[in-house]
Every structure is written in structure tokens, then in C-alpha cells.
Motif scaffolding. Structure first.
Motif, PDB file in Angstrom:
ATOM      1  N   ALA A  25      32.582  24.005 -14.346  1.00 51.12           N
ATOM      2  CA  ALA A  25      32.010  24.983 -13.413  1.00 51.12           C
ATOM      3  C   ALA A  25      30.667  25.494 -13.929  1.00 51.12           C
ATOM      4  O   ALA A  25      29.719  25.673 -13.152  1.00 51.12           O
ATOM      5  CB  ALA A  25      32.968  26.137 -13.212  1.00 51.12           C
TER       6      ALA A  25
ATOM      7  N   GLN B  25      34.578  35.376 -14.398  1.00 51.54           N
ATOM      8  CA  GLN B  25      33.526  34.366 -14.364  1.00 51.54           C
ATOM      9  C   GLN B  25      33.310  33.818 -12.956  1.00 51.54           C
ATOM     10  O   GLN B  25      32.170  33.586 -12.546  1.00 51.54           O
ATOM     11  CB  GLN B  25      33.862  33.214 -15.321  1.00 51.54           C
ATOM     12  N   LEU B  26      34.387  33.630 -12.211  1.00 54.94           N
ATOM     13  CA  LEU B  26      34.285  32.900 -10.948  1.00 54.94           C
ATOM     14  C   LEU B  26      34.919  33.612  -9.756  1.00 54.94           C
ATOM     15  O   LEU B  26      34.683  33.215  -8.615  1.00 54.94           O
ATOM     16  CB  LEU B  26      34.951  31.524 -11.107  1.00 54.94           C
TER      17      LEU B  26
ATOM     18  N   ALA C 112      27.006  24.926 -12.129  1.00 60.89           N
ATOM     19  CA  ALA C 112      26.161  26.054 -11.751  1.00 60.89           C
ATOM     20  C   ALA C 112      24.758  25.934 -12.337  1.00 60.89           C
ATOM     21  O   ALA C 112      23.791  26.458 -11.773  1.00 60.89           O
ATOM     22  CB  ALA C 112      26.798  27.366 -12.192  1.00 60.89           C
TER      23      ALA C 112
ATOM     24  N   ALA D 199      37.747  30.462  -4.974  1.00 62.94           N
ATOM     25  CA  ALA D 199      37.050  29.931  -6.145  1.00 62.94           C
ATOM     26  C   ALA D 199      38.004  29.576  -7.276  1.00 62.94           C
ATOM     27  O   ALA D 199      37.677  28.749  -8.136  1.00 62.94           O
ATOM     28  CB  ALA D 199      36.011  30.941  -6.641  1.00 62.94           C
TER      29      ALA D 199
END
Length: 297
Positions: free
Chosen positions: A289, A145-146, A293, A171
Motif C-alpha cells: 500500500a 494508516q489507511l 501510494a 480500504a
């Protein structure tokens, strides 16, 4: 605003998964020096309430994991690990722990039957294998995901919530830092999980026998042998049940008979509780997060 969006990912609303809280509330005020029977009763009360707290926290975490899938724009890979990794592991841990506690509640003293012994050993091993698997599943959700491309293509065995490759990704470093208070527990729980996966399975002894119990057991063995010889088959069920009840269940588990034994309570629910707190940290991190975003820039 939802509870998750207002709760920083390094704080928890899950005090109920800590045994010390249950002990202070349900046992400590009622203990009497020199009264072992009284004290054991209230310690069992604390242990049972601790189990309830862990069950509730695990159920809530599982429900929240499911809602994440509709609230966050996961990548295809992250969604895959959340659906088929995190969600499956949480349900399997919940199922195994409920099965285990139904047979071995804190106050049980009656020995386990062979069937019960097999079942609790199966559940216990499943719990510890799935606990570490759950942490790895969360790590891969975070990476896909990140994480950076370099982290995504790293060797699979180098990825983990407490491994250097995970923390080295800028991240992912905030979540790695937030999880540092759990690093000691993660090392400790591996001493229970790793032998179960690679060497000796975890085992709950069905009963402990005193010298007097051994004499009684042998008496039942002789009576069963006599009944068989005399073809008095109607006596066998009662005699075998009497033999099964000889001794006392001691709530301990171990890997190897030559190694130290471990208390079932509060160890097993506390280990699950720590994994729940890590899961809450991870899921709150994903939510924050994802919301960040999605905000207009």
C-alpha cells in the motif's frame, strides 16, 4: 525488487512455522510401530525443529517490522502503534518464548523446581496476552494508516483484525478478507488467552506423580525431617534435591484443574507461528500500500 514487493500478502514463505512440516520431515519417516521409545525420540526431534523454525520466523518478522518504519511514510499515529505496539510485542513474545523453551524443551522429563515453575508460568501467560495484543496493534496501525475517519474514531473495543468494524471499511476489507483463513485460529487462541487475562492464569504442573512416586516423595520428606531433628544440616541439600527429582514432567498446560489439559508442543509454537503469519500478511500489505501510494500518478 525486494522479496516483500513480489510476494502477495495472502501467500507465505513461512512453512517452517507449521508443525506438520517438521513432523513429516523429522518424525514420520522414522516411526516404528510398537517402538514407543524410538517414536518419542523422533517426535521430540520434530518438535524441537519446529521451535527453531518459529524462532527464526519471529526474528525475521521483527527485523522486517523495523525496516518498514524507514520504507513507508506512516502517519504519526500509525508509526506510534508500530513502534510502541507491534515492535514491543514482537520483542516481548520472542523473549518470553526463548525463556520458556530454555526451561521446558520437548524432551525434558525432570520435574520443575519452584523457581522454574514460576518462570515458565510467567512466560506462558505473557506469550498469550502479547499474542492477542500484537494482533490489536497491527489493527490500529492499519486503521491509522489507511482507514476512514469513521473507523479511526470508532470505539476502541470495536477495532480488531477479525471484527466487523474493521472489515466494513472499504480500504481495510482486502486485508480483512486475506486474514479470514486465520479466523478459526483466532477464536481458538482466545480460549487460552482470555482466561489468562481475566480469570485463571495458565499453569504448567511441575511434575506428575505415580503411586510409587508418592511413596518415594514421602520417604524423602521423612529423611529431611530426621536430618533436621538430628541437626545433620549437611545432608539437607542432597535430600531436597532428591525430593525435587521425584516424578516426571508432563509437557502440558492448563487454566483450571477441572478443565482439559493442553499439549505444550506443538500448541505454543504453533500459536506463535500463526501470529507470525498474520504479521507477515499485515507487513506485506503495509509495504504494498505504501509503495502504491508513492508511485507517480
Amino acid at each position: 525488487m525486494t522479496r516483500e514487493t513480489t510476494m502477495p500478502f495472502n501467500e507465505f514463505g513461512f512453512q517452517e512455522v507449521e508443525y506438520e512440516r517438521s513432523y513429516r520431515q523429522f518424525a514420520a519417516p522414522f516411526l516404528i510401530e510398537g517402538n514407543a521409545a524410538n517414536n518419542l525420540f523422533f517426535i521430540h526431534e520434530a518438535q524441537q525443529n519446529h521451535i527453531y523454525g518459529v524462532n527464526n520466523a519471529l526474528l525475521e518478522l521483527t527485523g522486517d517490522a523495523l525496516t518498514l518504519l524507514s520504507r513507508i511514510a506512516f502517519t504519526a499515529e500509525a508509526s506510534h502503534f508500530c513502534r510502541f505496539g507491534v515492535m514491543r510485542r514482537l520483542r516481548m513474545i520472542d523473549s518470553s518464548f526463548k525463556s520458556f523453551q530454555s526451561i521446558v524443551p520437548p524432551n525434558r522429563t525432570v520435574p520443575l523446581s519452584q523457581e522454574q515453575s514460576d518462570r515458565v508460568c510467567r512466560d506462558l501467560n505473557a506469550i498469550y496476552i502479547d499474542l492477542l495484543g500484537l494482533l490489536d496493534n497491527y489493527a490500529w496501525v492499519a486503521v491509522h494508516q489507511l482507514g476512514s475517519e469513521a473507523t479511526k474514531t470508532a470505539k476502541p473495543l470495536s477495532i480488531g483484525l477479525f471484527k466487523q468494524a474493521f472489515a466494513a471499511d472499504p480500504a481495510l476489507k482486502p486485508i480483512a478478507d486475506a486474514l479470514q483463513p486465520f479466523s478459526g485460529w483466532e477464536k481458538d487462541v482466545k480460549t487460552r488467552r482470555n482466561p489468562a487475562a481475566h480469570r485463571m492464569p495458565l499453569y504448567v504442573p511441575p511434575a506428575a506423580l505415580t503411586p510409587e512416586d508418592i511413596v518415594e516423595y514421602e520417604r524423602f520428606e521423612a529423611l529431611i525431617s530426621e536430618a533436621l531433628h538430628a541437626q545433620e544440616f549437611d545432608k539437607l541439600d542432597a535430600l531436597r534435591e532428591g525430593r525435587r527429582r521425584v516424578g516426571t514432567l508432563v509437557p502440558k498446560f492448563l487454566h483450571d484443574p477441572g478443565e482439559p489439559v493442553i499439549d505444550i508442543y506443538p500448541t505454543v509454537p504453533e500459536d506463535i507461528g500463526q501470529a507470525v503469519k498474520i504479521g507477515r500478511t499485515m507487513q506485506t500489505f503495509f509495504l504494498e500500500a505504501g509503495e502504491a501510494a508513492a508511485r507517480p500518478r
